[in-house]
Design a protein around this motif. Sequence first.
Motif, short mmCIF file in Angstrom:
data_model
loop_
_atom_site.label_atom_id
_atom_site.label_comp_id
_atom_site.label_asym_id
_atom_site.label_seq_id
_atom_site.Cartn_x
_atom_site.Cartn_y
_atom_site.Cartn_z
N GLY A 52 50.64 -2.54 -14.40
CA GLY A 52 51.24 -3.76 -14.91
C GLY A 52 50.21 -4.84 -15.25
N ASN A 53 49.01 -4.41 -15.61
CA ASN A 53 47.98 -5.40 -15.93
C ASN A 53 47.99 -5.67 -17.43
OD1 ASN A 53 47.20 -5.70 -13.25
ND2 ASN A 53 45.96 -3.84 -13.35
N LEU B 123 62.65 2.00 -8.56
CA LEU B 123 63.72 1.15 -9.10
C LEU B 123 64.57 1.93 -10.10
CD1 LEU B 123 61.78 -2.21 -9.65
CD2 LEU B 123 63.18 -1.52 -7.70
N ASN C 117 53.04 -0.28 -10.97
CA ASN C 117 52.62 -1.63 -11.36
C ASN C 117 52.61 -2.54 -10.14
OD1 ASN C 117 55.52 -1.35 -11.40
ND2 ASN C 117 55.68 -3.32 -12.41
N LEU C 118 53.30 -2.13 -9.08
CA LEU C 118 53.34 -2.92 -7.85
C LEU C 118 52.34 -2.41 -6.81
CD1 LEU C 118 57.21 -3.33 -7.68
CD2 LEU C 118 55.53 -4.81 -8.78
N PRO D 51 57.90 0.65 -4.55
CA PRO D 51 59.34 0.93 -4.62
C PRO D 51 59.71 1.82 -5.82
CG PRO D 51 58.87 -1.35 -5.27
CD PRO D 51 57.57 -0.76 -4.81
N LYS E 194 63.22 -5.20 -15.67
CA LYS E 194 62.62 -6.48 -15.23
C LYS E 194 61.23 -6.29 -14.66
CE LYS E 194 66.79 -8.16 -15.93
NZ LYS E 194 67.10 -8.69 -17.27
N GLN E 195 60.52 -5.25 -15.13
CA GLN E 195 59.18 -5.00 -14.64
C GLN E 195 58.14 -5.30 -15.71
OE1 GLN E 195 58.51 -4.09 -11.27
NE2 GLN E 195 60.59 -4.90 -11.48
N VAL E 196 57.10 -6.03 -15.30
CA VAL E 196 55.94 -6.21 -16.18
C VAL E 196 55.11 -4.93 -16.07
CG1 VAL E 196 53.82 -7.53 -16.52
CG2 VAL E 196 55.95 -8.71 -15.93
N GLY F 231 47.54 -3.58 -9.12
CA GLY F 231 48.44 -3.50 -10.27
C GLY F 231 48.46 -2.18 -10.99
#
Lengths: 315, 315
Positions: A306-307, A27, A46-47, A25, A273-275, A51
Amino acid sequence: MDALPDFEQILDAAARIAPYASVTPVLRSAALDALSGAELHFKCENLQRGGAFKFRGACNAVWSLDDAQAARGVVTHSSGNHGNALALAAATRGIAAHVVVPEGAVRAKLAAIERAGATLHRCAPTQAAREAMCAEVQRATGAELVHPYADSRVMAGQGTLALELARQAPGLDALVTPVGGGGLASGVAIAAHGLDPALTLFAAEPLGADDAAQSLMQGARVTTVVPDTICDGLRALVGKHNLDALHMHRVEVITVSDAETVAAMRLLWSELKQVVEVSSATVLAAILKQPRRFAGKRVGMVLTGGNVDLDALPW
Amino acid sequence: MDALPDFEQILDAAARIAPYASVTPVLRSAALDALSGAELHFKCENLQRGGAFKFRGACNAVWSLDDAQAARGVVTHSSGNHGNALALAAATRGIAAHVVVPEGAVRAKLAAIERAGATLHRCAPTQAAREAMCAEVQRATGAELVHPYADSRVMAGQGTLALELARQAPGLDALVTPVGGGGLASGVAIAAHGLDPALTLFAAEPLGADDAAQSLMQGARVTTVVPDTICDGLRALVGKHNLDALHMHRVEVITVSDAETVAAMRLLWSELKQVVEVSSATVLAAILKQPRRFAGKRVGMVLTGGNVDLDALPW
């Protein structure tokens, strides 16, 4: 395999990896738009599977092999996202993956690579030892080397994210990726300019590993930089062909300090709100460092992965 | 305003808030599917405006007012996501918002509410003091009270997320929300059963604030529970009409310990790469606690919010 892919090869890669890779996505955050003065569209790799964007390139490489090559497996040296991505990609084709990892690599990352079904080969933590071990695995198994960035199949795979982003956020004025070895930055440059030659391209680079910035400034590849940065995904020196692509596509490098990157990482966590891992945050750090370059612009921002070790956050 | 909304009112709410609220993405994780044995579809309200689903209900309430009511503004008591959401919603209509906050509330949250343009009114940290201060503001200004959950406009707004989720992930077998005051759980139950009466509904509740579970078991509202849980968003006792909705829609409550919730929160960060608040993680904790109930099922999971103090993570 270390030449540059062309736009057609990136289109082919997109079709090749479509059954396996996620369409990640895009964002947005009103707070980050307000803070930057620009309209930021974050491509959330990250998605991506594993990851990180690395799955795109690894998957394209794995599915580019003919059946005889594939039967002998693939090999790479990486204790990070590329090693994990290659293991996952090999699993989608049911072939062997060998990952050469230096002694002292983070245990959690190695466990993930093994869970994905790869065989680990340990070596001393030097570039020479990694390459020697890789060559040994190649000799013993006939496995195909899939380099983390100096591989046109990998660059083409990474470039596919720019095709997706252009569909998801049409009419961008600029695009910002991090740059380390340059597999992502070069693939994205070729893909983005294949669609829209007027797009302005930027690469965000840690000040402590600014070989790409130095190389573009001097007009020749600088290999004397000793990386010293918290951004573990961006410590590689930019590859020769990768650098050529940055030059040809007039990619401008913006360097950022680790402190600026950590502050930007925190903003991505609290506002988007993303790691995301610290290397990903260089792109936001670059925008916030040079806001006038981006004011009022519609900007694509690639969040690479996002690891993260949740027990060792850098703030 | 404290009766239950019907399905039509939730459809109306969806149209009313569409210009202001985000259609939040639904994310998946192969690792969490493997861990749970179910097919989990996470509705990411941490990516909603203001960082929580609460914006839906507040926005519906604000835009349900007639012009004369709106001119007098809105008021609520909440130092958390609802207060912030009402401030943001009032700003979309350009009307005044008053938020009653107890002494001792987290400063960062109060700053966010003020940034959104609301007026803060401080009171002693008791329920009686909050209600008295709210009544005083209503008398002084004529502002309309928008209760965090005992308000049919708010419940209808929260229910809109179930309409979106049904479009984004059709054919769900089950749906899990957290339950605190019950605004979300009741709105979602009415909306989800309006679309598909066969859907099985679950609510995840902290063991230390299990008044909804006790109330449903005893067939009468239990108000003697003294909340003791890390889930700050789920400490409210379930409202009377909210409880009626849970009963009518056969919502089954699964209670989870704080330790189970914190472990699930960590999984959501590391695997789904989402910054979510601890209350949100109760839904994953519930699935992992009773995996046989969900095995092989296609399950919608509502992640309620992502407003977290990054300096005070619970692990």
